[in-house]
Design a protein around this motif. Structure first.
Motif, PDB file in Angstrom:
ATOM      1  N   LEU A   1      -0.475 -74.296  -8.353  1.00 10.28           N
ATOM      2  CA  LEU A   1      -1.878 -74.450  -7.967  1.00 10.28           C
ATOM      3  C   LEU A   1      -2.386 -75.848  -8.294  1.00 10.28           C
ATOM      4  CD1 LEU A   1      -4.557 -72.965  -7.045  1.00 10.28           C
ATOM      5  CD2 LEU A   1      -4.960 -72.635  -9.471  1.00 10.28           C
ATOM      6  N   PHE A   2      -2.103 -76.330  -9.496  1.00 17.02           N
ATOM      7  CA  PHE A   2      -2.585 -77.648  -9.884  1.00 17.02           C
ATOM      8  C   PHE A   2      -1.880 -78.763  -9.121  1.00 17.02           C
ATOM      9  CE2 PHE A   2      -3.985 -75.368 -13.772  1.00 17.02           C
ATOM     10  CZ  PHE A   2      -5.328 -75.637 -13.629  1.00 17.02           C
ATOM     11  N   VAL A   3      -0.593 -78.622  -8.884  1.00 14.59           N
ATOM     12  CA  VAL A   3       0.140 -79.656  -8.148  1.00 14.59           C
ATOM     13  C   VAL A   3      -0.356 -79.745  -6.706  1.00 14.59           C
ATOM     14  CG1 VAL A   3       2.409 -80.260  -7.221  1.00 14.59           C
ATOM     15  CG2 VAL A   3       2.182 -79.600  -9.617  1.00 14.59           C
ATOM     16  N   VAL A   4      -0.489 -78.613  -6.040  1.00 12.78           N
ATOM     17  CA  VAL A   4      -0.941 -78.618  -4.643  1.00 12.78           C
ATOM     18  C   VAL A   4      -2.387 -79.082  -4.551  1.00 12.78           C
ATOM     19  CG1 VAL A   4      -1.414 -77.140  -2.651  1.00 12.78           C
ATOM     20  CG2 VAL A   4       0.717 -76.910  -3.894  1.00 12.78           C
TER      21      VAL A   4
ATOM     22  N   LEU B   1      -3.525 -82.279  -2.347  1.00  9.19           N
ATOM     23  CA  LEU B   1      -4.476 -82.146  -1.238  1.00  9.19           C
ATOM     24  C   LEU B   1      -5.752 -82.956  -1.443  1.00  9.19           C
ATOM     25  CD1 LEU B   1      -4.222 -78.352  -0.387  1.00  9.19           C
ATOM     26  CD2 LEU B   1      -3.452 -80.256   1.006  1.00  9.19           C
ATOM     27  N   THR B   2      -6.272 -82.971  -2.679  1.00  9.29           N
ATOM     28  CA  THR B   2      -7.574 -83.597  -2.903  1.00  9.29           C
ATOM     29  C   THR B   2      -7.501 -84.939  -3.605  1.00  9.29           C
ATOM     30  OG1 THR B   2      -7.884 -82.494  -5.030  1.00  9.29           O
ATOM     31  CG2 THR B   2      -8.667 -81.335  -3.061  1.00  9.29           C
ATOM     32  N   GLY B   3      -6.427 -85.200  -4.335  1.00  6.43           N
ATOM     33  CA  GLY B   3      -6.332 -86.443  -5.088  1.00  6.43           C
ATOM     34  C   GLY B   3      -7.003 -86.351  -6.447  1.00  6.43           C
ATOM     35  N   HIS B   4      -7.530 -85.179  -6.804  1.00  2.00           N
ATOM     36  CA  HIS B   4      -8.182 -84.951  -8.093  1.00  2.00           C
ATOM     37  C   HIS B   4      -7.648 -83.659  -8.684  1.00  2.00           C
ATOM     38  CE1 HIS B   4     -11.157 -87.947  -6.955  1.00  2.00           C
ATOM     39  NE2 HIS B   4     -11.403 -87.261  -5.852  1.00  2.00           N
ATOM     40  N   LEU B   5      -7.513 -83.622 -10.020  1.00  3.82           N
ATOM     41  CA  LEU B   5      -7.155 -82.362 -10.646  1.00  3.82           C
ATOM     42  C   LEU B   5      -8.336 -81.408 -10.655  1.00  3.82           C
ATOM     43  CD1 LEU B   5      -4.876 -83.390 -13.618  1.00  3.82           C
ATOM     44  CD2 LEU B   5      -4.245 -82.241 -11.516  1.00  3.82           C
TER      45      LEU B   5
ATOM     46  N   ALA C   1       4.149 -68.947  -4.606  1.00  7.54           N
ATOM     47  CA  ALA C   1       4.977 -69.397  -5.731  1.00  7.54           C
ATOM     48  C   ALA C   1       5.148 -68.288  -6.763  1.00  7.54           C
ATOM     49  CB  ALA C   1       4.353 -70.632  -6.376  1.00  7.54           C
ATOM     50  N   ILE C   2       4.090 -67.521  -7.027  1.00  9.43           N
ATOM     51  CA  ILE C   2       4.194 -66.405  -7.963  1.00  9.43           C
ATOM     52  C   ILE C   2       5.177 -65.359  -7.439  1.00  9.43           C
ATOM     53  CG2 ILE C   2       2.929 -64.427  -8.900  1.00  9.43           C
ATOM     54  CD1 ILE C   2       0.499 -66.282  -9.187  1.00  9.43           C
ATOM     55  N   ALA C   3       5.093 -65.033  -6.163  1.00 12.77           N
ATOM     56  CA  ALA C   3       5.988 -64.025  -5.586  1.00 12.77           C
ATOM     57  C   ALA C   3       7.447 -64.489  -5.631  1.00 12.77           C
ATOM     58  CB  ALA C   3       5.573 -63.718  -4.149  1.00 12.77           C
TER      59      ALA C   3
END
Length: 89
Positions: A61-64, A68-72, A31-33
């Protein structure tokens, strides 16, 4: 084994069976690139472009991580149940 062996094992683990954290970091790097190239096309100044691209990476990073984990924030593995304040027992 040394540093080179550890790096090789980490890279093999990343390719064969990445953890959720590794997947999130990889998506953030991509995403950064992408954001950096997009902001270059718009002709933003260098400092603005890189700062905005890093911001886009953190959001990704936070959205993915949440998807993936269901937790921030992942739960602590060694949490014993509560907060112990040593100054006010």
């Amino acid at each position: 084994m040394g540093l080179a062996g550890d790096l090789k094992d980490d890279l093999v683990g990343l390719v064969r069976d990445p953890t959720d954290e590794q997947k999130s970091i990889l998506v953030a790097i991509v995403a950064i690139a992408v954001a950096d190239r997009y902001f270059l096309w718009i002709d933003f100044p260098f400092v603005v472009r890189t700062t905005a691209a890093v911001g886009v990476g953190f959001i990704a990073l936070f959205v993915v991580s949440y998807l993936l984990t269901g937790h921030l924030v992942p739960p602590d593995e060694d949490d014993e149940g509560g907060y112990d304040d040593e100054f006010h027992p």
